[in-house]
Structures are given as C-alpha cells and as structure tokens.
Design an enzyme around this catalytic site. Sequence first.
Site, PDB file in Angstrom:
ATOM      1  CE  LYS A  87       4.834   9.772   4.453  1.00  0.00           C
ATOM      2  NZ  LYS A  87       4.476   9.322   3.098  1.00  0.00           N
ATOM      3  CG  HIS A 124       3.335   8.686   8.263  1.00  0.00           C
ATOM      4  ND1 HIS A 124       2.994  10.007   8.457  1.00  0.00           N
ATOM      5  CD2 HIS A 124       2.393   8.186   7.429  1.00  0.00           C
ATOM      6  CE1 HIS A 124       1.901  10.283   7.769  1.00  0.00           C
ATOM      7  NE2 HIS A 124       1.516   9.203   7.144  1.00  0.00           N
TER       8      HIS A 124
HETATM    9  N1  LIG Z   1      -2.750   8.004  -0.894  1.00  0.00           N
HETATM   10  C1  LIG Z   1      -2.780   7.224   0.170  1.00  0.00           C
HETATM   11  O1  LIG Z   1      -3.840   6.972   0.781  1.00  0.00           O
HETATM   12  C2  LIG Z   1      -1.501   6.583   0.629  1.00  0.00           C
HETATM   13  C3  LIG Z   1      -1.505   5.652   1.663  1.00  0.00           C
HETATM   14  C4  LIG Z   1      -0.317   5.042   1.993  1.00  0.00           C
HETATM   15  C5  LIG Z   1       0.831   5.350   1.286  1.00  0.00           C
HETATM   16  N2  LIG Z   1       0.787   6.274   0.311  1.00  0.00           N
HETATM   17  C6  LIG Z   1       1.945   6.598  -0.512  1.00  0.00           C
HETATM   18  O2  LIG Z   1       2.119   5.530  -1.444  1.00  0.00           O
HETATM   19  C7  LIG Z   1       3.497   5.400  -1.792  1.00  0.00           C
HETATM   20  C8  LIG Z   1       3.924   3.975  -1.551  1.00  0.00           C
HETATM   21  O3  LIG Z   1       3.873   3.679  -0.179  1.00  0.00           O
HETATM   22  P1  LIG Z   1       4.235   2.220   0.362  1.00  0.00           P
HETATM   23  O4  LIG Z   1       4.240   2.306   1.834  1.00  0.00           O
HETATM   24  O5  LIG Z   1       3.384   1.213  -0.299  1.00  0.00           O
HETATM   25  O6  LIG Z   1       5.734   2.091  -0.167  1.00  0.00           O
HETATM   26  P2  LIG Z   1       6.558   0.759  -0.474  1.00  0.00           P
HETATM   27  O7  LIG Z   1       7.989   1.165  -0.539  1.00  0.00           O
HETATM   28  O8  LIG Z   1       6.159  -0.323   0.455  1.00  0.00           O
HETATM   29  O9  LIG Z   1       6.043   0.344  -1.936  1.00  0.00           O
HETATM   30  C9  LIG Z   1       6.432   0.962  -3.111  1.00  0.00           C
HETATM   31  C10 LIG Z   1       6.589  -0.137  -4.149  1.00  0.00           C
HETATM   32  O10 LIG Z   1       6.805   0.465  -5.415  1.00  0.00           O
HETATM   33  C11 LIG Z   1       7.785  -0.307  -6.084  1.00  0.00           C
HETATM   34  N3  LIG Z   1       8.372   0.463  -7.172  1.00  0.00           N
HETATM   35  C12 LIG Z   1       9.412   1.344  -7.131  1.00  0.00           C
HETATM   36  N4  LIG Z   1       9.623   1.838  -8.364  1.00  0.00           N
HETATM   37  C13 LIG Z   1       8.712   1.265  -9.184  1.00  0.00           C
HETATM   38  C14 LIG Z   1       8.417   1.384 -10.563  1.00  0.00           C
HETATM   39  N5  LIG Z   1       9.131   2.194 -11.364  1.00  0.00           N
HETATM   40  N6  LIG Z   1       7.390   0.667 -11.079  1.00  0.00           N
HETATM   41  C15 LIG Z   1       6.654  -0.154 -10.306  1.00  0.00           C
HETATM   42  N7  LIG Z   1       6.895  -0.320  -8.980  1.00  0.00           N
HETATM   43  C16 LIG Z   1       7.907   0.394  -8.431  1.00  0.00           C
HETATM   44  C17 LIG Z   1       8.768  -0.711  -4.978  1.00  0.00           C
HETATM   45  O11 LIG Z   1       9.594  -1.792  -5.348  1.00  0.00           O
HETATM   46  C18 LIG Z   1       7.791  -1.058  -3.858  1.00  0.00           C
HETATM   47  O12 LIG Z   1       7.393  -2.406  -3.926  1.00  0.00           O
HETATM   48  C19 LIG Z   1       4.222   6.467  -0.951  1.00  0.00           C
HETATM   49  O13 LIG Z   1       4.369   7.639  -1.716  1.00  0.00           O
HETATM   50  C20 LIG Z   1       3.272   6.700   0.191  1.00  0.00           C
HETATM   51  O14 LIG Z   1       3.427   7.968   0.771  1.00  0.00           O
HETATM   52  C21 LIG Z   1      -0.347   6.906  -0.021  1.00  0.00           C
HETATM   53  O1  LIG Z   2       2.607   5.281   4.674  1.00  0.00           O
HETATM   54  C1  LIG Z   2       2.718   6.272   3.938  1.00  0.00           C
HETATM   55  O2  LIG Z   2       3.764   6.547   3.318  1.00  0.00           O
HETATM   56  C2  LIG Z   2       1.570   7.173   3.806  1.00  0.00           C
HETATM   57  N1  LIG Z   2       1.656   8.136   2.936  1.00  0.00           N
HETATM   58  C3  LIG Z   2       0.633   9.070   2.637  1.00  0.00           C
HETATM   59  C4  LIG Z   2       1.136  10.480   2.856  1.00  0.00           C
HETATM   60  O3  LIG Z   2       2.337  10.742   2.700  1.00  0.00           O
HETATM   61  O4  LIG Z   2       0.308  11.341   3.148  1.00  0.00           O
HETATM   62  C5  LIG Z   2      -0.680   8.784   3.304  1.00  0.00           C
HETATM   63  C6  LIG Z   2      -0.565   8.142   4.614  1.00  0.00           C
HETATM   64  C7  LIG Z   2       0.351   6.935   4.580  1.00  0.00           C
END
Ligand SMILES: NC(=O)c1ccc[n+]([C@@H]2O[C@H](COP(=O)([O-])OP(=O)(O)OC[C@H]3O[C@@H](n4cnc5c(N)ncnc54)[C@H](O)[C@@H]3O)[C@@H](O)[C@H]2O)c1
Ligand SMILES: O=C(O)C1=N[C@H](C(=O)O)CCC1
Length: 265
Positions: A155, A151
């Site tokens: 992250k 990643h």
């Molecule tokens: N399920 C999926 O397909 C998938 C894909 C990508 C990322 N993710 C996950 O999604 C999450 C976010 O990833 P990201 O890369 O966007 O992170 P990021 O850090 O870019 O974004 C997170 C956002 O949440 C905000 N935040 C923090 N606390 C908050 C609160 N209490 N209320 C509202 N907003 C708040 C932060 O300020 C930030 O803007 C991670 O856990 C990541 O692993 C999941």
């Molecule tokens: O960018 C991230 O953070 C991602 N989080 C998810 C995970 O932890 O599996 C999905 C992929 C991207």
Amino acid sequence: MTSSATDQQPAPAARESSLIPVGVLGARGRMGTEVVKAVNDAEDLELVAMVDDGEWLFNVADAGAQVVVDFTRPDVVMDNIRFCIDNNIHCVVGTTGFDEARLATVAEWLEPKPELGVVIAPNFGIGAILLMRFAQEAARFFPSVEVVELHHPNKVDAPSGTAVRTARLVAAARRAAGLPPAPDATTDALPGARGADVEGVPVHAVRLTGLVAHQEVLLGAAGESLTIRHDSFDRASFMPGVLLAVREIGRRPGLTVGIEGFLGL
Ligand SMILES: NC(=O)c1ccc[n+]([C@@H]2O[C@H](COP(=O)([O-])OP(=O)(O)OC[C@H]3O[C@@H](n4cnc5c(N)ncnc54)[C@H](O)[C@@H]3O)[C@@H](O)[C@H]2O)c1
Ligand SMILES: O=C(O)C1=N[C@H](C(=O)O)CCC1
C-alpha cells in the site's frame, strides 16, 4: 500508446442493450483485476474497456462506457475524474487520497454537468462501512479513542483513506457531543509514536506481509473499553459495494462521498 482492448471487450454492436457499459481504470492492479472479474460476472453489466498505466484513457470514452470504476493511485486519480466528467461518464472512485480540497474541486467540476454522478468511497466493504457507522455512534460515550489500521505492505498511502474518514467521523461526533480532547499525558515521545493526528484522533498504520485490509477503533472509558474491528481477508469483500455503486450512480447525480446512502444507512 497501448490500446486497452482485450478479448473480454465485445464488439460495439453488442452494446445495443440494457446492460450498463463499464470501463475500469487501474484494470491490472490488485483491485482493478477483481473489479474486471466482478463486472464480467454481473449479468446486468458489460465490461467495455480496461485501462492501466501508460494506456490510452480515451478508450473508455471510445468504447462507450457509461460508468468508469477507478482504482489507480492518489497521484493520478484527479486527472481521471476530470477526464470522465469532461466526457460525460459517471465515475465510481475507490482510489484514496481525498481531502476536503480535492472533494471541493470535484464538486466544482460537476457543477456544469448536473446529470452526472461521481461517488468517492475510501472503502466499499459493507463491514468497513458498518464499522465506521458503529464507531460514530459509540464515539460520544468514550473519552478516549484511537484508530489502528493494518494493511498489506504494498500500500502506498498511510494512513489508509478508511482510517482518515473514520477518524474524521469520530471527531465530528465527539465535537457534536461537546467532548474535550482525549486524555493524554505524553510529553516525551519518539516522532510517530502516538500516530498521525487526524482532527485530534490518533491514527496508527501497520504494514504487514500477509494482511489485506483491517481496522480497529479502540474506545476507552473508566474501567472499560470497546474495540470495533473489521477484516477484509480478500478483495472480493469490496465487490458488492463497488457493483452497487456502479448500478446506482446513474440515478445519483452530483458528488457522493461514501456509499452509506446507497445502503440505506
Ligand atoms: N475503496 C475501497 O474499497 C478500496 C479497496 C482497496 C483499495 N483501495 C484503494 O484503491 C487504490 C488502488 O489499490 P490497489 O491495491 O489496487 O493498487 P495497485 O497498485 O495494485 O493498482 C493500481 C493500478 O493502477 C494503475 N495505474 C497507475 N496510474 C494509472 C493511470 N494513470 N491510469 C490507469 N491506471 C493507472 C497501476 O499500474 C496499477 O495497476 C489505492 O488508493 C487503494 O488505497 C480502495
Ligand atoms: O489495500 C488498500 O490500499 C486499501 N485501501 C483503502 C484505504 O486506504 O482505506 C481501503 C482498504 C484497502
């Protein structure tokens, strides 16, 4: 306290429609930004609230959101889900960090609200979901298996939620097939050299500038190996799955883990 209202937020009168009103939590993050775009581009959805860290969570309820999409952080996501359930808002959660105890807690919160749905999916990418399914299918044929996730370096959690879920699914398939632990003669290793142990499956996490989200499952047997790999080169790859969940969640009460069922898998 800052308001989440934006130029994209329509007047309340405009909401007398069949569009699904959607709120986004973590709206200014990497994923949240992409979700805001995807919801705005979808003809059947209406973005009614955007909330980020330090902003007024009640905006999503005040704006009449029927579905909230959460891409925030593992340390705040439980409070957000609790808020949505208390306010009768369906919840689509992409944020990672869910173990069995957290899932059980969410299921318990949902008990008094049988009409409400929460979907928690560590990965909304269709390819990643298929990778998990293929790995699950292959697992029983191979004595050795390891997961490598790769990643972007911003992250915060490791290993990824996807890798943990993959390892758990693979471990369950191995148990069901009666496979013994994977062969490994290591007796002398630097801490971390063999990765994290997730139910007997080693999981290795790489953080590299330039990457988005990638995963390999390596399976080995005598004289052969099978590598299953998925690459998300762009966060747009997660959006079809997110939008599918937003559209489906109103018809799927209770707690759903992963969107495999929504895809007919
Ligand atoms: N399920 C999926 O397909 C998938 C894909 C990508 C990322 N993710 C996950 O999604 C999450 C976010 O990833 P990201 O890369 O966007 O992170 P990021 O850090 O870019 O974004 C997170 C956002 O949440 C905000 N935040 C923090 N606390 C908050 C609160 N209490 N209320 C509202 N907003 C708040 C932060 O300020 C930030 O803007 C991670 O856990 C990541 O692993 C999941
Ligand atoms: O960018 C991230 O953070 C991602 N989080 C998810 C995970 O932890 O599996 C999905 C992929 C991207």
